[in-house]
Design a protein around this motif. Structure first.
Motif, PDB file in Angstrom:
ATOM      1  N   ARG A  73       0.836  -1.200   0.000  1.00  0.00           N
ATOM      2  CA  ARG A  73       0.000   0.000   0.000  1.00  0.00           C
ATOM      3  C   ARG A  73       0.873   1.252   0.000  1.00  0.00           C
ATOM      4  NH1 ARG A  73      -4.959   0.493  -0.351  1.00  0.00           N
ATOM      5  NH2 ARG A  73      -5.381  -1.552   0.501  1.00  0.00           N
ATOM      6  N   PHE A  74       0.395   2.277  -0.704  1.00  0.00           N
ATOM      7  CA  PHE A  74       1.084   3.567  -0.769  1.00  0.00           C
ATOM      8  C   PHE A  74       0.051   4.681  -0.714  1.00  0.00           C
ATOM      9  CE2 PHE A  74       0.275   2.251  -5.165  1.00  0.00           C
ATOM     10  CZ  PHE A  74      -0.366   3.371  -5.688  1.00  0.00           C
ATOM     11  N   TYR A  82       4.215   7.971  -1.958  1.00  0.00           N
ATOM     12  CA  TYR A  82       4.905   7.747  -0.681  1.00  0.00           C
ATOM     13  C   TYR A  82       4.728   6.284  -0.298  1.00  0.00           C
ATOM     14  CZ  TYR A  82       4.688  12.831  -0.586  1.00  0.00           C
ATOM     15  OH  TYR A  82       4.809  14.160  -0.904  1.00  0.00           O
ATOM     16  N   ASP A  83       5.860   5.553  -0.186  1.00  0.00           N
ATOM     17  CA  ASP A  83       5.852   4.121   0.109  1.00  0.00           C
ATOM     18  C   ASP A  83       6.753   3.832   1.304  1.00  0.00           C
ATOM     19  OD1 ASP A  83       4.793   2.502  -2.526  1.00  0.00           O
ATOM     20  OD2 ASP A  83       5.782   4.377  -3.100  1.00  0.00           O
ATOM     21  N   PHE A  84       6.286   3.052   2.267  1.00  0.00           N
ATOM     22  CA  PHE A  84       7.118   2.574   3.372  1.00  0.00           C
ATOM     23  C   PHE A  84       7.643   1.208   2.975  1.00  0.00           C
ATOM     24  CE2 PHE A  84       7.423   0.935   7.921  1.00  0.00           C
ATOM     25  CZ  PHE A  84       8.567   1.651   8.205  1.00  0.00           C
ATOM     26  N   GLN A  85       8.976   1.085   2.967  1.00  0.00           N
ATOM     27  CA  GLN A  85       9.613  -0.127   2.476  1.00  0.00           C
ATOM     28  C   GLN A  85      10.105  -1.013   3.625  1.00  0.00           C
ATOM     29  OE1 GLN A  85      12.118   0.701  -1.137  1.00  0.00           O
ATOM     30  NE2 GLN A  85      12.012   2.745  -0.233  1.00  0.00           N
ATOM     31  N   PHE A 132       7.801   6.271  14.502  1.00  0.00           N
ATOM     32  CA  PHE A 132       6.998   5.057  14.638  1.00  0.00           C
ATOM     33  C   PHE A 132       7.818   3.771  14.700  1.00  0.00           C
ATOM     34  CE2 PHE A 132       3.976   8.091  12.798  1.00  0.00           C
ATOM     35  CZ  PHE A 132       2.950   7.979  13.726  1.00  0.00           C
ATOM     36  N   GLY A 133       9.114   3.839  14.423  1.00  0.00           N
ATOM     37  CA  GLY A 133       9.963   2.650  14.519  1.00  0.00           C
ATOM     38  C   GLY A 133      10.202   1.975  13.184  1.00  0.00           C
ATOM     39  N   ASN A 134      11.012   0.916  13.236  1.00  0.00           N
ATOM     40  CA  ASN A 134      11.379   0.167  12.034  1.00  0.00           C
ATOM     41  C   ASN A 134      10.200  -0.619  11.486  1.00  0.00           C
ATOM     42  OD1 ASN A 134      14.069   0.990  11.977  1.00  0.00           O
ATOM     43  ND2 ASN A 134      14.685  -0.613  13.394  1.00  0.00           N
ATOM     44  N   ASN A 140       4.064  -2.561  12.008  1.00  0.00           N
ATOM     45  CA  ASN A 140       4.430  -1.293  11.374  1.00  0.00           C
ATOM     46  C   ASN A 140       4.822  -1.544   9.924  1.00  0.00           C
ATOM     47  OD1 ASN A 140       4.871   1.480  11.189  1.00  0.00           O
ATOM     48  ND2 ASN A 140       6.988   1.318  11.850  1.00  0.00           N
ATOM     49  N   ASN A 141       3.832  -1.843   9.098  1.00  0.00           N
ATOM     50  CA  ASN A 141       4.112  -2.141   7.700  1.00  0.00           C
ATOM     51  C   ASN A 141       3.582  -1.015   6.805  1.00  0.00           C
ATOM     52  OD1 ASN A 141       1.304  -2.615   7.288  1.00  0.00           O
ATOM     53  ND2 ASN A 141       1.547  -4.744   7.926  1.00  0.00           N
TER      54      ASN A 141
END
Length: 174
Positions: A73-74, A82-85, A132-134, A140-141
Motif C-alpha cells: 500500500r502507498f 509515498y511508500d514505506f519499504q 513510529f519505529g522500524n 508497522n508495515n
C-alpha cells in the motif's frame, strides 16, 4: 527454485493473514475526510507485493500466476507517491515503485482532501521511522504507514504535525 522457497512463501502468507485479522478485529478505520476549499485530493493505492519484492530484490523467475496476492500500500498526494519499504525507509517518487513491472494503481476515488504542503508530507516521510519505529510485518508495515499518513493529510488547516518537523532523514528519492 530452492526447496525452502515454498516453505518461506507459506509462512509469509500465514503471517500476512494474521496481520490482516489483527487489523479487522482491533483497528478502527475512518473513511470521512470531506472536501474543503483549497484542499488537494489524496489517494490510497496498491502494488502487487510478490512482484514488488522480486523486482526490488533483483530476483527473476519464469512467468507464473499466483492465486493469493497480498498488496503493498502507498499514498499518492499532489503527484508524489509515498511508500514505506521493508528497509524502514520511505520512498518518494513521481511514479509507483516498480510501476512499470508490477500491477497496481491508486484507487479511483480520492481517500480525502488536504491543505498540507508537499514539504510537510515529505517531512512526515523523512521522520516516519524515527517516530513510529522500524518496519514490522505485523505492527508497522506499509498499510500502517498509509493509514498514519492519511490521518496527517486529513487534518484541517495547513499546520504540519510536530513529529513531521524532526531532523530524521530516512527517505529515498526515485
Amino acid at each position: 527454485m530452492h526447496f525452502l522457497t515454498p516453505v518461506f512463501m507459506l509462512a509469509y502468507t500465514l503471517l500476512l493473514n494474521v496481520s490482516c485479522l489483527y487489523g479487522w478485529f482491533f483497528e478502527k478505520y475512518e473513511d470521512e475526510c470531506p472536501d474543503r476549499d483549497g484542499a488537494h485530493q489524496y489517494y490510497f493505492g496498491t502494488t502487487n507485493l510478490f512482484c514488488l519484492l522480486q523486482h526490488r530484490l533483483g530476483r527473476r523467475s519464469v512467468p507464473s500466476r499466483r492465486t493469493f496476492i497480498p498488496t503493498h500500500r502507498f499514498i499518492e498526494y499532489r503527484g508524489y507517491y509515498y511508500d514505506f519499504q521493508m528497509n524502514s525507509k520511505v520512498s518518494i517518487a513521481k511514479s509507483r515503485l516498480s510501476g512499470d513491472e508490477c500491477s497496481g494503481a491508486k484507487e479511483e476515488s480520492p481517500a480525502g482532501h488536504s491543505e498540507l504542503s508537499t514539504d510537510c508530507i515529505e517531512g512526515c516521510a523523512k521522520n516516519y521511522r524515527c517516530h513510529f519505529g522500524n518496519y514490522s510485518l505485523l505492527l508497522n508495515n506499509c498499510h500502517h504507514f498509509a493509514n498514519r499518513l492519511s490521518k496527517v493529510l486529513c487534518r484541517r488547516g495547513t499546520t504540519c504535525p510536530e513529529w513531521c518537523t524532526g531532523s530524521c532523514d530516512d527517505v529515498e528519492y526515485y
